[in-house]
Scaffold this active site. Structure first.
Site, PDB file in Angstrom:
ATOM      1  N   ASP A  56       0.959  -1.251  -0.063  1.00 24.46           N
ATOM      2  CA  ASP A  56      -0.112   0.071  -0.126  1.00 24.46           C
ATOM      3  C   ASP A  56       0.920   1.267  -0.180  1.00 24.46           C
ATOM      4  OD1 ASP A  56      -1.573   2.110   0.818  1.00 24.46           O
ATOM      5  OD2 ASP A  56      -2.635   1.039   2.399  1.00 24.46           O
ATOM      6  N   GLY A 110     -10.143   5.196  -5.316  1.00 28.15           N
ATOM      7  CA  GLY A 110      -8.759   4.329  -5.535  1.00 28.15           C
ATOM      8  C   GLY A 110      -7.541   4.804  -4.702  1.00 28.15           C
ATOM      9  N   VAL A 111      -6.368   5.320  -5.258  1.00 26.26           N
ATOM     10  CA  VAL A 111      -5.452   5.430  -4.467  1.00 26.26           C
ATOM     11  C   VAL A 111      -5.260   7.015  -3.927  1.00 26.26           C
ATOM     12  CG1 VAL A 111      -3.807   6.445  -6.348  1.00 26.26           C
ATOM     13  CG2 VAL A 111      -2.710   5.025  -4.467  1.00 26.26           C
ATOM     14  N   ASP A 112      -5.972   7.660  -4.608  1.00 24.53           N
ATOM     15  CA  ASP A 112      -6.470   9.272  -4.339  1.00 24.53           C
ATOM     16  C   ASP A 112      -7.037   9.368  -3.003  1.00 24.53           C
ATOM     17  OD1 ASP A 112      -6.691  11.721  -4.049  1.00 24.53           O
ATOM     18  OD2 ASP A 112      -8.003  12.202  -5.831  1.00 24.53           O
TER      19      ASP A 112
HETATM   20  N1  AR6 Z   1      -1.629   1.926  -2.922  1.00 26.05           N
HETATM   21  C1  AR6 Z   1      -1.243   1.763  -3.984  1.00 26.05           C
HETATM   22  N2  AR6 Z   1      -1.751   1.633  -5.384  1.00 26.05           N
HETATM   23  C2  AR6 Z   1      -2.925   1.423  -5.177  1.00 26.05           C
HETATM   24  C3  AR6 Z   1      -3.801   1.723  -3.951  1.00 26.05           C
HETATM   25  C4  AR6 Z   1      -2.935   1.764  -2.647  1.00 26.05           C
HETATM   26  N3  AR6 Z   1      -3.550   2.112  -1.566  1.00 26.05           N
HETATM   27  N4  AR6 Z   1      -4.942   1.772  -4.024  1.00 26.05           N
HETATM   28  C5  AR6 Z   1      -5.349   1.588  -5.483  1.00 26.05           C
HETATM   29  N5  AR6 Z   1      -3.997   1.456  -5.895  1.00 26.05           N
HETATM   30  P1  AR6 Z   1      -6.726   4.678  -9.420  1.00 26.05           P
HETATM   31  P2  AR6 Z   1      -6.475   6.244 -11.767  1.00 26.05           P
HETATM   32  C6  AR6 Z   1      -3.830   1.285  -7.596  1.00 26.05           C
HETATM   33  O1  AR6 Z   1      -8.276   4.247  -9.888  1.00 26.05           O
HETATM   34  O2  AR6 Z   1      -6.822   5.184 -12.818  1.00 26.05           O
HETATM   35  C7  AR6 Z   1      -9.511   8.658  -8.354  1.00 26.05           C
HETATM   36  O3  AR6 Z   1     -10.943   8.652  -7.999  1.00 26.05           O
HETATM   37  C8  AR6 Z   1      -4.792   0.578  -8.218  1.00 26.05           C
HETATM   38  O4  AR6 Z   1      -4.852  -0.574  -8.383  1.00 26.05           O
HETATM   39  O5  AR6 Z   1      -6.533   5.070  -8.047  1.00 26.05           O
HETATM   40  O6  AR6 Z   1      -5.482   7.226 -12.167  1.00 26.05           O
HETATM   41  C9  AR6 Z   1      -8.900   9.991  -8.685  1.00 26.05           C
HETATM   42  O7  AR6 Z   1      -9.577  11.139  -7.907  1.00 26.05           O
HETATM   43  C10 AR6 Z   1      -4.583   1.127  -9.762  1.00 26.05           C
HETATM   44  O8  AR6 Z   1      -3.530  -0.122 -10.219  1.00 26.05           O
HETATM   45  O9  AR6 Z   1      -6.401   5.853 -10.500  1.00 26.05           O
HETATM   46  C11 AR6 Z   1      -9.200  10.086  -9.982  1.00 26.05           C
HETATM   47  O10 AR6 Z   1     -10.612  10.642 -10.222  1.00 26.05           O
HETATM   48  C12 AR6 Z   1      -3.667   2.431  -9.456  1.00 26.05           C
HETATM   49  O11 AR6 Z   1      -3.608   2.509  -8.112  1.00 26.05           O
HETATM   50  C13 AR6 Z   1      -9.230   8.839 -10.660  1.00 26.05           C
HETATM   51  O12 AR6 Z   1      -9.439   8.075  -9.408  1.00 26.05           O
HETATM   52  C14 AR6 Z   1      -4.489   3.704  -9.966  1.00 26.05           C
HETATM   53  O13 AR6 Z   1      -6.099   3.335  -9.733  1.00 26.05           O
HETATM   54  C15 AR6 Z   1      -7.777   8.502 -11.155  1.00 26.05           C
HETATM   55  O14 AR6 Z   1      -7.798   7.112 -11.711  1.00 26.05           O
END
Ligand code: AR6
Length: 169
Positions: A11, A33-35
């Site tokens: 994480d 997501g990660v945000d």
């Molecule tokens: N640590 C590391 N990686 C992670 C974690 C974590 N805790 N949680 C998820 N991931 P995403 P995007 C991975 O959807 O596609 C948000 O709502 C996940 O498995 O977080 O760039 C923002 O506000 C994936 O591989 O980001 C934007 O609106 C990666 O992080 C939108 O999502 C990216 O997935 C951005 O979408």
């Protein structure tokens, strides 16, 4: 594998690095997501600082403090939404990595961790996104002193396997 690149499955909010990168949206006001994970772990002061930044264009990056995170800084970058590949997605994604690396360098960060930008909610094809990420980061590390070490944090197994294949070839 480039000697300064590390593949991780952790994480990203748990990493004790100088900066972690957030895959944000243009408002920089949080999301899923990660945000969402980063905002939850950093605490509400992160959102307060983000409110002062006036958002960020796609491909750009802005830096804040890390607050309750072990990381000192958060670099918020906005990946492109995948719309089929003919809408400048590859250049915009490369810009996310480049601009994040430059900000890390400006703030003297030795260690920097990236999530797999755009490959979740934004639906960028994972293999293509990984090729771009590794290329941009490797080129940057070859020609710059800082950052010294970059972590690719692959939270999902598909991304982990893709990065593992690329970095070991
Ligand atoms: N640590 C590391 N990686 C992670 C974690 C974590 N805790 N949680 C998820 N991931 P995403 P995007 C991975 O959807 O596609 C948000 O709502 C996940 O498995 O977080 O760039 C923002 O506000 C994936 O591989 O980001 C934007 O609106 C990666 O992080 C939108 O999502 C990216 O997935 C951005 O979408």
């Amino acid at each position: 594998m480039h000697r300064s690149v590390v593949l991780s499955r952790e994480d990203i909010t748990k990493l004790s690095v100088d900066a972690i990168v957030n895959a944000a949206n243009r408002t920089l006001l949080g999301g899923g997501g990660v945000d969402g994970a980063i905002h939850r772990a950093a605490g509400p002061a992160l959102l307060e600082e983000c409110k002062t930044l006036n958002g960020c264009p796609t491909g750009g990056a802005k830096i804040t403090k890390g607050y309750l995170l072990p990381a000192k800084f958060v670099i918020h970058t906005v990946g492109p939404v995948w719309r089929g590949g003919k809408n400048n997605e590859a250049t915009l994604l490369a810009n996310c990595y480049k601009n994040s690396l430059l900000l890390a360098q400006t703030h003297n960060c030795k260690t920097l961790a990236f999530p797999n930008i755009s490959t979740g909610i934004y639906r960028y094809p994972k293999q293509d996104a990984a090729e771009i990420a590794v290329q941009v980061v490797s080129d940057f590390l070859t020609s710059n002193k800082l950052p010294e070490k970059v972590y690719f944090v692959c939270f999902d197994e598909v991304n982990f396997n893709i990065y593992s294949d690329i970095l070991h070839r």
